[in-house]
Design a protein around this motif. Structure first.
Motif, PDB file in Angstrom:
ATOM      1  N   LEU A  75    -101.835 106.616  82.438  1.00 22.33           N
ATOM      2  CA  LEU A  75    -101.579 106.525  83.871  1.00 22.33           C
ATOM      3  C   LEU A  75    -100.999 107.824  84.404  1.00 22.33           C
ATOM      4  O   LEU A  75    -100.229 108.494  83.732  1.00 22.33           O
ATOM      5  N   THR A  76    -101.361 108.142  85.623  1.00 21.88           N
ATOM      6  CA  THR A  76    -100.794 109.300  86.307  1.00 21.88           C
ATOM      7  C   THR A  76     -99.842 108.796  87.380  1.00 21.88           C
ATOM      8  O   THR A  76    -100.257 108.083  88.296  1.00 21.88           O
ATOM      9  N   TRP A  77     -98.581 109.156  87.239  1.00 20.79           N
ATOM     10  CA  TRP A  77     -97.573 108.818  88.236  1.00 20.79           C
ATOM     11  C   TRP A  77     -97.275 110.075  89.041  1.00 20.79           C
ATOM     12  O   TRP A  77     -96.802 111.067  88.504  1.00 20.79           O
TER      13      TRP A  77
ATOM     14  N   LYS B 186     -86.490  97.897  82.033  1.00 21.27           N
ATOM     15  CA  LYS B 186     -87.134  96.662  81.575  1.00 21.27           C
ATOM     16  C   LYS B 186     -88.493  96.495  82.233  1.00 21.27           C
ATOM     17  O   LYS B 186     -89.474  96.138  81.578  1.00 21.27           O
ATOM     18  N   LEU B 187     -88.596  96.788  83.534  1.00 25.32           N
ATOM     19  CA  LEU B 187     -89.880  96.725  84.236  1.00 25.32           C
ATOM     20  C   LEU B 187     -90.863  97.725  83.635  1.00 25.32           C
ATOM     21  O   LEU B 187     -92.038  97.404  83.425  1.00 25.32           O
ATOM     22  N   GLN B 188     -90.385  98.920  83.342  1.00 27.68           N
ATOM     23  CA  GLN B 188     -91.235  99.936  82.706  1.00 27.68           C
ATOM     24  C   GLN B 188     -91.807  99.399  81.399  1.00 27.68           C
ATOM     25  O   GLN B 188     -93.011  99.453  81.167  1.00 27.68           O
TER      26      GLN B 188
ATOM     27  N   LYS C  60     -95.818 100.012  81.370  1.00 32.59           N
ATOM     28  CA  LYS C  60     -96.326 100.766  80.221  1.00 32.59           C
ATOM     29  C   LYS C  60     -97.264  99.929  79.346  1.00 32.59           C
ATOM     30  O   LYS C  60     -97.487 100.259  78.192  1.00 32.59           O
ATOM     31  N   THR C  61     -97.825  98.856  79.908  1.00 29.50           N
ATOM     32  CA  THR C  61     -98.704  97.981  79.133  1.00 29.50           C
ATOM     33  C   THR C  61    -100.174  98.258  79.453  1.00 29.50           C
ATOM     34  O   THR C  61    -100.497  98.712  80.557  1.00 29.50           O
TER      35      THR C  61
ATOM     36  N   ASP D 180    -102.399  96.035  80.070  1.00 32.21           N
ATOM     37  CA  ASP D 180    -102.800  95.148  81.175  1.00 32.21           C
ATOM     38  C   ASP D 180    -102.511  95.783  82.525  1.00 32.21           C
ATOM     39  O   ASP D 180    -103.333  95.738  83.440  1.00 32.21           O
ATOM     40  N   PHE D 181    -101.335  96.382  82.660  1.00 30.81           N
ATOM     41  CA  PHE D 181    -100.996  97.052  83.912  1.00 30.81           C
ATOM     42  C   PHE D 181    -101.894  98.256  84.126  1.00 30.81           C
ATOM     43  O   PHE D 181    -102.362  98.499  85.241  1.00 30.81           O
ATOM     44  N   GLU D 182    -102.144  99.007  83.081  1.00 30.85           N
ATOM     45  CA  GLU D 182    -103.002 100.195  83.187  1.00 30.85           C
ATOM     46  C   GLU D 182    -104.370  99.805  83.737  1.00 30.85           C
ATOM     47  O   GLU D 182    -104.887 100.450  84.641  1.00 30.85           O
ATOM     48  N   LYS D 183    -104.914  98.731  83.226  1.00 32.48           N
ATOM     49  CA  LYS D 183    -106.225  98.250  83.691  1.00 32.48           C
ATOM     50  C   LYS D 183    -106.133  97.758  85.144  1.00 32.48           C
ATOM     51  O   LYS D 183    -106.959  98.102  85.980  1.00 32.48           O
ATOM     52  N   TRP D 184    -105.101  96.977  85.437  1.00 27.63           N
ATOM     53  CA  TRP D 184    -104.946  96.401  86.775  1.00 27.63           C
ATOM     54  C   TRP D 184    -104.722  97.479  87.834  1.00 27.63           C
ATOM     55  O   TRP D 184    -105.219  97.383  88.955  1.00 27.63           O
ATOM     56  N   SER D 185    -103.988  98.518  87.506  1.00 29.25           N
ATOM     57  CA  SER D 185    -103.567  99.511  88.497  1.00 29.25           C
ATOM     58  C   SER D 185    -104.629 100.559  88.817  1.00 29.25           C
ATOM     59  O   SER D 185    -104.365 101.465  89.601  1.00 29.25           O
ATOM     60  N   ALA D 186    -105.817 100.423  88.273  1.00 30.57           N
ATOM     61  CA  ALA D 186    -106.870 101.423  88.492  1.00 30.57           C
ATOM     62  C   ALA D 186    -107.234 101.589  89.968  1.00 30.57           C
ATOM     63  O   ALA D 186    -107.721 102.645  90.367  1.00 30.57           O
ATOM     64  N   ASP D 187    -106.968 100.586  90.790  1.00 31.75           N
ATOM     65  CA  ASP D 187    -107.305 100.659  92.213  1.00 31.75           C
ATOM     66  C   ASP D 187    -106.163 101.202  93.066  1.00 31.75           C
ATOM     67  O   ASP D 187    -106.214 101.116  94.293  1.00 31.75           O
TER      68      ASP D 187
END
Length: 153
Positions: A24-26, A59-61, A66-67, A69-76
């Motif tokens: 991910l790019t933040w 904890k959120l991180q 950093k999962t 699932d989030f990486e896939k979901w956040s693509a948009d």
């Protein structure tokens, strides 16, 4: 010999696959993130955090951001980290930008995540439309994504 070569090949394939996964790019500069969001027609996810002192942020991180699932979901989304560290030095421009955004979105606690759509106006400025917000959600990444989907859909 064939078993050794096969095992070696599978090992290389697995390690290559794990290293080739896109990370991910933040973004930390809101202007660059807005430009990219406009160009790619994506919404923004603004993550207000206290990276070096906020336990719930950490904890959120670990539980969500950093999962895979989030990486896939956040693509948009264009991801933006707006950090408020206490012990880590921060560039004054970023610090000022983050404080302005904290006031604009009325962020009073950490972690807070705002989902925002950006629309370029005729005068060259960008209008930010707040779609909603969340923070840490109990139950792990699946519950967090469910909550986030309810906000952005």
């Amino acid at each position: 010999m064939k078993k050794i070569l096969f095992t070696f090949f599978i090992g290389i394939l697995i390690s290559t696959n794990s290293f080739s996964q896109e990370k991910l790019t933040w973004h930390t500069n809101i202007d660059e993130a807005l430009e990219l969001a406009t160009k790619e027609n994506k919404n923004l996810l603004l993550f207000f955090t206290g990276s070096d002192w906020c336990g719930w942020c950490k904890k959120l991180q670990n539980d969500v951001l950093k999962t895979p699932d989030f990486e896939k979901w956040s693509a948009d989304f264009i991801l933006v980290e707006l950090d408020f560290p206490k012990r880590t030095a921060q560039d004054i421009k970023i610090k000022t930008q983050n404080r302005k955004l904290q006031r604009a979105f009325n962020v009073r606690g950490f972690p807070t995540i705002h989902f925002v759509s950006a629309k370029k106006l005729e005068n060259g400025k960008t209008n930010l439309n707040n779609l909603g917000k969340t923070g840490y959600v109990r139950g792990g990444v699946k519950n967090w994504i469910k909550t986030a989907n309810n906000i952005v859909n």
